[in-house]
Design an enzyme around this catalytic site. Structure first.
Site, PDB file in Angstrom:
ATOM      1  N   GLU A   1      -6.846   2.421  -3.433  1.00 56.73           N
ATOM      2  CA  GLU A   1      -5.443   2.499  -3.815  1.00 56.73           C
ATOM      3  C   GLU A   1      -4.907   1.104  -4.157  1.00 56.73           C
ATOM      4  OE1 GLU A   1      -3.289   5.233  -1.255  1.00 56.73           O
ATOM      5  OE2 GLU A   1      -1.788   3.671  -0.993  1.00 56.73           O
TER       6      GLU A   1
ATOM      7  N   PHE B   1       0.853  -1.173   0.000  1.00 57.64           N
ATOM      8  CA  PHE B   1       0.000   0.000   0.000  1.00 57.64           C
ATOM      9  C   PHE B   1       0.893   1.228   0.000  1.00 57.64           C
ATOM     10  CE2 PHE B   1      -4.366   1.364   0.637  1.00 57.64           C
ATOM     11  CZ  PHE B   1      -5.046   0.239   0.231  1.00 57.64           C
TER      12      PHE B   1
ATOM     13  N   ARG C   1      -2.814  11.018   6.215  1.00 60.32           N
ATOM     14  CA  ARG C   1      -2.888   9.651   6.717  1.00 60.32           C
ATOM     15  C   ARG C   1      -2.420   8.662   5.664  1.00 60.32           C
ATOM     16  NH1 ARG C   1      -6.565   5.543   5.970  1.00 60.32           N
ATOM     17  NH2 ARG C   1      -8.134   6.832   4.969  1.00 60.32           N
TER      18      ARG C   1
ATOM     19  N   SER D   1      -6.101   3.878   9.055  1.00 60.64           N
ATOM     20  CA  SER D   1      -7.290   4.295   9.793  1.00 60.64           C
ATOM     21  C   SER D   1      -8.051   3.106  10.340  1.00 60.64           C
ATOM     22  CB  SER D   1      -8.208   5.129   8.909  1.00 60.64           C
ATOM     23  OG  SER D   1      -9.400   5.364   9.603  1.00 60.64           O
TER      24      SER D   1
ATOM     25  N   LEU E   1     -15.270   5.665  -3.936  1.00 56.81           N
ATOM     26  CA  LEU E   1     -13.837   5.352  -3.899  1.00 56.81           C
ATOM     27  C   LEU E   1     -13.486   4.123  -4.726  1.00 56.81           C
ATOM     28  CD1 LEU E   1     -11.406   6.544  -2.257  1.00 56.81           C
ATOM     29  CD2 LEU E   1     -11.464   4.364  -1.068  1.00 56.81           C
TER      30      LEU E   1
ATOM     31  N   GLN F   1      -7.872  14.713   3.742  1.00 55.04           N
ATOM     32  CA  GLN F   1      -7.225  13.938   2.683  1.00 55.04           C
ATOM     33  C   GLN F   1      -8.119  13.826   1.442  1.00 55.04           C
ATOM     34  OE1 GLN F   1      -6.403   9.461   3.003  1.00 55.04           O
ATOM     35  NE2 GLN F   1      -4.376  10.392   3.009  1.00 55.04           N
TER      36      GLN F   1
ATOM     37  N   HIS G   1      -8.445  11.718  -1.749  1.00 52.09           N
ATOM     38  CA  HIS G   1      -7.967  10.451  -2.310  1.00 52.09           C
ATOM     39  C   HIS G   1      -7.967  10.581  -3.826  1.00 52.09           C
ATOM     40  CE1 HIS G   1      -7.739   6.224  -3.320  1.00 52.09           C
ATOM     41  NE2 HIS G   1      -7.594   5.900  -2.055  1.00 52.09           N
TER      42      HIS G   1
ATOM     43  N   ARG H   1      -0.862  10.014  -1.267  1.00 50.68           N
ATOM     44  CA  ARG H   1      -2.149  10.441  -1.821  1.00 50.68           C
ATOM     45  C   ARG H   1      -2.187  11.918  -2.175  1.00 50.68           C
ATOM     46  NH1 ARG H   1      -6.187   6.744   1.969  1.00 50.68           N
ATOM     47  NH2 ARG H   1      -5.596   4.821   0.905  1.00 50.68           N
TER      48      ARG H   1
ATOM     49  N   HIS I   1     -11.920  12.566   1.284  1.00 55.96           N
ATOM     50  CA  HIS I   1     -11.922  11.213   1.800  1.00 55.96           C
ATOM     51  C   HIS I   1     -11.840  11.097   3.311  1.00 55.96           C
ATOM     52  CE1 HIS I   1     -11.318   6.959   1.581  1.00 55.96           C
ATOM     53  NE2 HIS I   1     -10.094   7.006   2.047  1.00 55.96           N
TER      54      HIS I   1
HETATM   55  C1  LIG Z   1     -14.625   4.467   0.861  1.00 56.23           C
HETATM   56  C2  LIG Z   1     -13.637   4.436   1.975  1.00 56.23           C
HETATM   57  C3  LIG Z   1     -12.597   3.510   1.950  1.00 56.23           C
HETATM   58  C4  LIG Z   1     -11.670   3.449   2.977  1.00 56.23           C
HETATM   59  N1  LIG Z   1     -10.678   2.506   2.944  1.00 56.23           N
HETATM   60  C5  LIG Z   1      -9.816   2.404   3.986  1.00 56.23           C
HETATM   61  C6  LIG Z   1      -8.831   1.378   4.015  1.00 56.23           C
HETATM   62  O1  LIG Z   1      -8.735   0.555   3.117  1.00 56.23           O
HETATM   63  N2  LIG Z   1      -7.986   1.322   5.063  1.00 56.23           N
HETATM   64  C7  LIG Z   1      -8.070   2.201   6.104  1.00 56.23           C
HETATM   65  O2  LIG Z   1      -7.300   2.074   7.035  1.00 56.23           O
HETATM   66  N3  LIG Z   1      -9.009   3.184   6.107  1.00 56.23           N
HETATM   67  C8  LIG Z   1      -9.878   3.294   5.077  1.00 56.23           C
HETATM   68  N4  LIG Z   1     -10.836   4.289   5.088  1.00 56.23           N
HETATM   69  C9  LIG Z   1     -10.993   5.134   6.279  1.00 56.23           C
HETATM   70  C10 LIG Z   1     -11.737   4.380   7.378  1.00 56.23           C
HETATM   71  O3  LIG Z   1     -12.596   3.445   6.820  1.00 56.23           O
HETATM   72  C11 LIG Z   1     -12.551   5.293   8.271  1.00 56.23           C
HETATM   73  O4  LIG Z   1     -11.779   6.375   8.664  1.00 56.23           O
HETATM   74  C12 LIG Z   1     -13.011   4.551   9.520  1.00 56.23           C
HETATM   75  O5  LIG Z   1     -13.697   3.397   9.155  1.00 56.23           O
HETATM   76  C13 LIG Z   1     -13.857   5.419  10.412  1.00 56.23           C
HETATM   77  O6  LIG Z   1     -14.402   4.625  11.443  1.00 56.23           O
HETATM   78  P1  LIG Z   1     -15.187   5.251  12.647  1.00 56.23           P
HETATM   79  O7  LIG Z   1     -15.584   4.128  13.548  1.00 56.23           O
HETATM   80  O8  LIG Z   1     -14.402   6.358  13.223  1.00 56.23           O
HETATM   81  O9  LIG Z   1     -16.479   5.928  11.983  1.00 56.23           O
HETATM   82  P2  LIG Z   1     -17.693   5.316  11.132  1.00 56.23           P
HETATM   83  O10 LIG Z   1     -17.487   3.921  10.727  1.00 56.23           O
HETATM   84  O11 LIG Z   1     -18.018   6.308  10.090  1.00 56.23           O
HETATM   85  O12 LIG Z   1     -18.869   5.268  12.184  1.00 56.23           O
HETATM   86  C14 LIG Z   1     -19.490   6.421  12.680  1.00 56.23           C
HETATM   87  C15 LIG Z   1     -20.591   5.983  13.605  1.00 56.23           C
HETATM   88  O13 LIG Z   1     -21.068   7.107  14.313  1.00 56.23           O
HETATM   89  C16 LIG Z   1     -22.463   7.130  14.309  1.00 56.23           C
HETATM   90  N5  LIG Z   1     -22.880   8.530  14.434  1.00 56.23           N
HETATM   91  C17 LIG Z   1     -22.518   9.585  13.674  1.00 56.23           C
HETATM   92  N6  LIG Z   1     -23.119  10.707  14.117  1.00 56.23           N
HETATM   93  C18 LIG Z   1     -23.858  10.341  15.191  1.00 56.23           C
HETATM   94  C19 LIG Z   1     -24.720  11.032  16.080  1.00 56.23           C
HETATM   95  N7  LIG Z   1     -24.959  12.348  15.957  1.00 56.23           N
HETATM   96  N8  LIG Z   1     -25.333  10.337  17.056  1.00 56.23           N
HETATM   97  C20 LIG Z   1     -25.134   8.999  17.183  1.00 56.23           C
HETATM   98  N9  LIG Z   1     -24.338   8.304  16.365  1.00 56.23           N
HETATM   99  C21 LIG Z   1     -23.712   8.965  15.398  1.00 56.23           C
HETATM  100  C22 LIG Z   1     -22.874   6.449  13.032  1.00 56.23           C
HETATM  101  O14 LIG Z   1     -24.146   5.881  13.182  1.00 56.23           O
HETATM  102  C23 LIG Z   1     -21.797   5.381  12.909  1.00 56.23           C
HETATM  103  O15 LIG Z   1     -22.188   4.231  13.622  1.00 56.23           O
HETATM  104  C24 LIG Z   1     -11.765   4.365   4.062  1.00 56.23           C
HETATM  105  C25 LIG Z   1     -12.783   5.298   4.077  1.00 56.23           C
HETATM  106  C26 LIG Z   1     -13.711   5.361   3.047  1.00 56.23           C
HETATM  107  C27 LIG Z   1     -14.773   6.398   3.073  1.00 56.23           C
END
Ligand SMILES: Cc1cc2nc3c(=O)[nH]c(=O)nc-3n(C[C@H](O)[C@H](O)[C@H](O)COP(=O)(O)OP(=O)(O)OC[C@H]3O[C@@H](n4cnc5c(N)ncnc54)[C@H](O)[C@@H]3O)c2cc1C
Ligand code: SF4
Ligand code: FES
Lengths: 254, 584
Positions: free
Chosen positions: B255, B116, B394, B399, B252, B240, B242, B286, B353
């Site tokens: 990568e 990666f 990042r 992440s 998306l 970021q 992407h 990126r 992203h």
């Molecule tokens: C398309 C895509 C591909 C990616 N690929 C990779 C990868 O290959 N490798 C990598 O390391 N990272 C990757 N990332 C980044 C990574 O996936 C995310 O940064 C990470 O999953 C975020 O996780 P999280 O638990 O912080 O938030 P999320 O999974 O977004 O969860 C947020 C949670 O908060 C809740 N929430 C939000 N607002 C409220 C509110 N007001 N009240 C109550 N609940 C709320 C939602 O219901 C949800 O359950 C990618 C991101 C994207 C968008």
């Protein structure tokens, strides 16, 4: 390389920004307003390459803010927006307008067999309850956990690959005539998720899960109508997974 | 109004929230409040993989991973935190495997790993295979596995509960977290959750951009809730972009597609990355690739009638390889563009992203109220937080790692803290802010519409604070955002009901986006240098003398009620690595 690029440029030029008029015929229901569900038509201008979800957003954002539906990712991976579009269960975000004959009104209804709460929003709790009932988590009996990962051959990993793809959208379960008639039936999605563990070489609770599915409301209710396989937006061979579980119940080999 | 009491309340059920919940449920009475059903969270969209120096396929170690993380973040990373991230990565992956995650396997049955961008052996010598993955569905598998284990542990979820306010009570001169206020989507009812510890795990805020890989629901609710209560946000200017989002849609394409050999081409079919990054080419970091794409577009070598995109070319890769390693993203191209990636290149453009910035925390996930002071009882983890392990940019796969390592840490720390303290009394009239916000929106007869304001916000953000920024463009954005915030006061909604009123919630979410967009733009204006994801054409170089420091943005309210943003700065923690020029 040069030729395909040029071809594409022309194709895009020809197709870009061509709007058509379509009618969305949506099943509306809001118990705060009326006890009855009604059909309501909306006309909009839309690029046929857009998603049905884009159409619903256009209605909600520009015409009628009370239209209610669930959605999040908008590209078919979160499982929020399964609905009946022209009589078939699909994800609104994975269905393009041009692929469903926009010349006629596009009908949009909530998925069937689950209580409608408002417009396209249904009560998902019974669906998730059936999922939880099949013990959808890895169960192992090791008393001392390995320090490194458990080993699994690439073939053993492949064995249950198809059923790991499930996004719990309920398109399958809510397309199943058995489920419509009897909400007690576990439904295809729960069986798919049981399959995911029964056929995982690391798991040691296959027998227990099979017993659960051997129940009166279990796999034997399936009448192999293939609706579920047709409905699955992840391309999972749902009926095949159910058949494999049935076979495992008979042979107790998995 | 209902009042609930829990030891620990977790806001969000994505990867970070559920990883925290698995720990805290074992140790304390825990409630998880989430606006989406847990499996709908955007962690499920992650594709490429999760980094850990397992050394399953070639020599590797956590120290190399730490270095890459620090360098990738353009040295704005707090190095103590990066070291924890890289060290604990190994157990984080092994824990997920034990919980059942179906990783791809090597021929001898161990977890397989792939390359990666930015991950290297021995401090940049050559690319290393460090990303643990499950086809291009790694995030989906993480989300499902964590949910499965939450079911197993009996985690208590409140689904479709929107947290709209953070409660803070002053006790003997110390501001402590006393709970949160939530809105139940199904009924419109307001709930107060009194809690000894609160963990924010509510994800990112990408929806203030138009072209983004982020879900409609990523509206920065958590960041906005604590910011409104006077707590700072760190490094919000770093976002970021992407390189490979589907043209116009922003969906998306991992990568990993370039990791498997995919090539970026301009309208002449030229592999332009050779010009910009002779060594790493298409796999440069990126920010570098995104800028290169826009340079091609600006200089008239973009594709399509409007010359506004370039191509991701996978046509030289064997179809079997695409089917086995990139099944989902090739399907996206077929579904959304009607393009067959076996034979045709895919139109792409950079897509907004990932938020590097967020709620500042220490390595235990404790939220800070200034550069050093902890807010007792308040925690954050995942994309909503800024530890800071990602600095100015990042690395891919860091992440999914972050949410597991720091989600777990925050879950343990919060639950253990909850055992040592009593409930903090709720403030008087705890629901006041939320009740008045909702009343105002429900009864407003103003003539502004949510969708219009949101569209204008997204357009100005895309045009002015995306890949290239200048003083001029950022100022344009700041002015536009100020105008939109004014107009927001006249927003009205059509749905006045209580049941599933998503019209109302979209209005509230827009308010959050406006607050955060302003913080981002103001922070970006003050950072007169280029570093990682923040690129100023008027200051194209990194300036370590003046800007090797984190931005801390505070909301200030004057006596007359006028709001403003105060910027302060926080030193970067440097341990082993001295800043060097970042070359790929
Ligand atoms: C398309 C895509 C591909 C990616 N690929 C990779 C990868 O290959 N490798 C990598 O390391 N990272 C990757 N990332 C980044 C990574 O996936 C995310 O940064 C990470 O999953 C975020 O996780 P999280 O638990 O912080 O938030 P999320 O999974 O977004 O969860 C947020 C949670 O908060 C809740 N929430 C939000 N607002 C409220 C509110 N007001 N009240 C109550 N609940 C709320 C939602 O219901 C949800 O359950 C990618 C991101 C994207 C968008
Ligand atoms: S099997 Fe397919 S249709 Fe059924 S819930 Fe899973 S993804 Fe949806
Ligand atoms: S919105 Fe996520 S699957 Fe359709």
């Amino acid at each position: 390389m040069a030729t395909p690029v040029l071809d594409k440029v022309e194709a895009e030029a020809a197709a870009s920004d061509h709007l058509i008029t379509v009618t969305f015929r949506i099943r509306r229901f809001n118990p705060e307003v009326s006890a009855d569900a009604v059909w309501e038509d909306f006309q909009l201008e839309i690029d046929p390459k857009e998603r049905v979800l884009d159409g619903l957003h256009k209605i909600k954002w520009d015409i009628d803010g009370t239209l209610t539906f669930r959605r999040s990712c908008a590209h078919g991976i979160c499982g929020s927006d399964a609905m009946r579009i022209n009589g078939k269960n699909r994800l609104a975000c994975k269905t393009l307008i041009k692929d469903i004959n926009p010349a006629k009104p596009i009908t949009v209804e909530p998925i069937k067999g689950l209580t409608v709460l408002k417009d396209l929003v249904v009560d998902m709790d019974p669906f998730f309850q059936a999922y939880r009932d099949v013990m959808p988590f890895l169960i192992t009996k090791d008393t001392n956990e390995p320090t490194r990962e458990r080993l699994q051959s690439a073939e053993d990993r492949e064995r249950f690959d198809d059923t790991t793809k499930c996004i719990l959208c309920a398109a399958c379960t809510s397309s199943c005539p058995v489920f419509w008639n009897d909400g007690q039936y576990f439904g295809p999605a729960a069986i798919v998720n049981a399959h995911r563990f029964i056929f995982d070489s690391r798991d040691e609770a296959g027998e227990q899960r099979l017993e659960i599915l051997n129940d009166r409301d279990g796999v034997w209710r399936c009448r192999t109508t293939f609706n579920c396989t047709d409905a699955c937006p992840r391309g999972i061979e749902v009926t095949k997974a159910i058949q494999e579980v049935k076979r495992a119940l008979i042979t107790r080999r998995f | 109004m209902k009042i609930h009491k829990y030891d620990t309340v977790i806001v969000g059920a994505g990867g970070a929230g559920m990883r925290a919940a698995i720990e805290s449920t074992k140790r304390s009475r825990t409630a998880v409040l989430t606006k989406l059903y847990p499996t709908r969270s955007h962690t499920g969209a992650a594709q490429g993989g999760m980094a850990a120096a397992l050394a399953n396929v070639e020599e590797d170690n956590w120290e190399w991973h730490t270095f890459d993380t620090v360098k990738g973040g353009d040295y704005l990373v707090d190095q103590d935190a990066a070291e924890i991230l890289a060290k604990e990565a190994i157990d984080a992956v092994l824990d997920l495997e034990k919980m059942g995650l179906p990783f791809n396997r090597t021929p001898n049955g161990t977890i397989d790993q792939r390359r990666f961008g930015g991950h290297s052996r021995n401090h940049g010598e050559a690319p290393v295979r460090r990303s643990c993955y499950a086809a291009d569905r790694t995030g989906h598998m993480i989300l499902q596995t964590l949910y499965q284990n939450c079911v197993k542990e009996g985690v208590e979820f409140f689904n479709e509960f929107y947290v709209l306010d953070q409660l803070i009570t002053e006790v003997d001169g110390v501001s402590k977290s006393s709970g949160v206020v939530a809105y139940e989507l199904a009924t419109g009812e307001i709930h107060i959750f009194q809690a000894k510890a609160v963990i924010y795990a509510s994800g990112g805020t990408g929806k203030f951009f138009k072209v983004t890989s982020n879900a409609h629901t990523l509206t920065g609710d958590g960041q906005a809730a604590v910011y409104r209560r006077g707590l700072p946000l760190e490094d919000m200017e770093f976002f970021q972009f992407h390189p490979t989002g589907i043209w116009r849609m922003g969906i998306l394409l991992t990568e990993g597609a370039r990791g498997e050999g995919g090539i970026l081409r301009n309208k002449d079919g030229e592999r332009f990355m050779e010009k910009y990054a002779p060594v790493m080419k298409d796999l440069a970091s990126r920010d570098v690739v995104s800028r290169s794409i826009y340079t091609e577009i600006r200089e008239g070598r973009g594709c399509g009638p409007e010359g506004d995109h370039v191509y991701l070319d996978l046509t030289h890769l064997p179809p079997e390889q695409l089917d086995a390693k990139l099944p989902d993203i090739t399907e996206f191209a077929r579904t959304y563009l009607g393009i067959e990636p076996y034979t045709d290149p895919i139109p792409i453009q950079p897509t907004a992203h990932y938020a590097m910035g967020g709620i500042p925390t220490n390595v235990e996930g404790e939220v800070l109220s200034d550069n050093t002071t902890v807010v007792p009882g308040l925690y954050a983890a995942g994309e909503v937080a800024c530890v800071s392990v990602h600095g100015a940019n990042r690395l891919g796969t860091n992440s999914l790692l972050d949410i597991n390592v720091f989600g777990r840490r925050a879950g343990i720390a919060a639950a253990e803290y909850a055992h040592t303290v009593d409930y903090v009394e709720l403030p008087e009239n705890p629901a006041e802010f939320v009740v008045s916000q909702i009343e105002q929106l429900r009864t407003s007869t103003g003539n502004e519409r949510v969708a219009t304001l949101r569209k204008e916000l997204q357009e100005t953000m895309d045009a002015n604070v995306m890949v290239f920024r200048t003083e001029q463009t950022i100022k344009t954005a700041v002015e536009k955002i100020a105008e939109l915030r004014e107009r927001y006061k006249n927003v009205s909604i059509q749905d006045k009901g209580r049941r599933f009123n998503t019209d109302l919630l979209e209005a509230i979410e827009l308010g959050n986006l406006l607050d955060l967009a302003e913080v981002m733009a103001v922070s970006a204006l003050a950072r007169k240098e280029s570093r990682g994801g923040h690129y100023r054409e008027d200051y194209p170089n990194r300036d370590d003398v003046n800007f090797m420091r984190h931005t801390m943005a505070y909301r200030e309210v004057g006596d007359d009620g006028t709001e403003s943003i105060r910027l302060d700065y926080k030193p970067v923690v440097q341990t082993r690595y001295q800043p060097m020029e970042r070359k790929y």
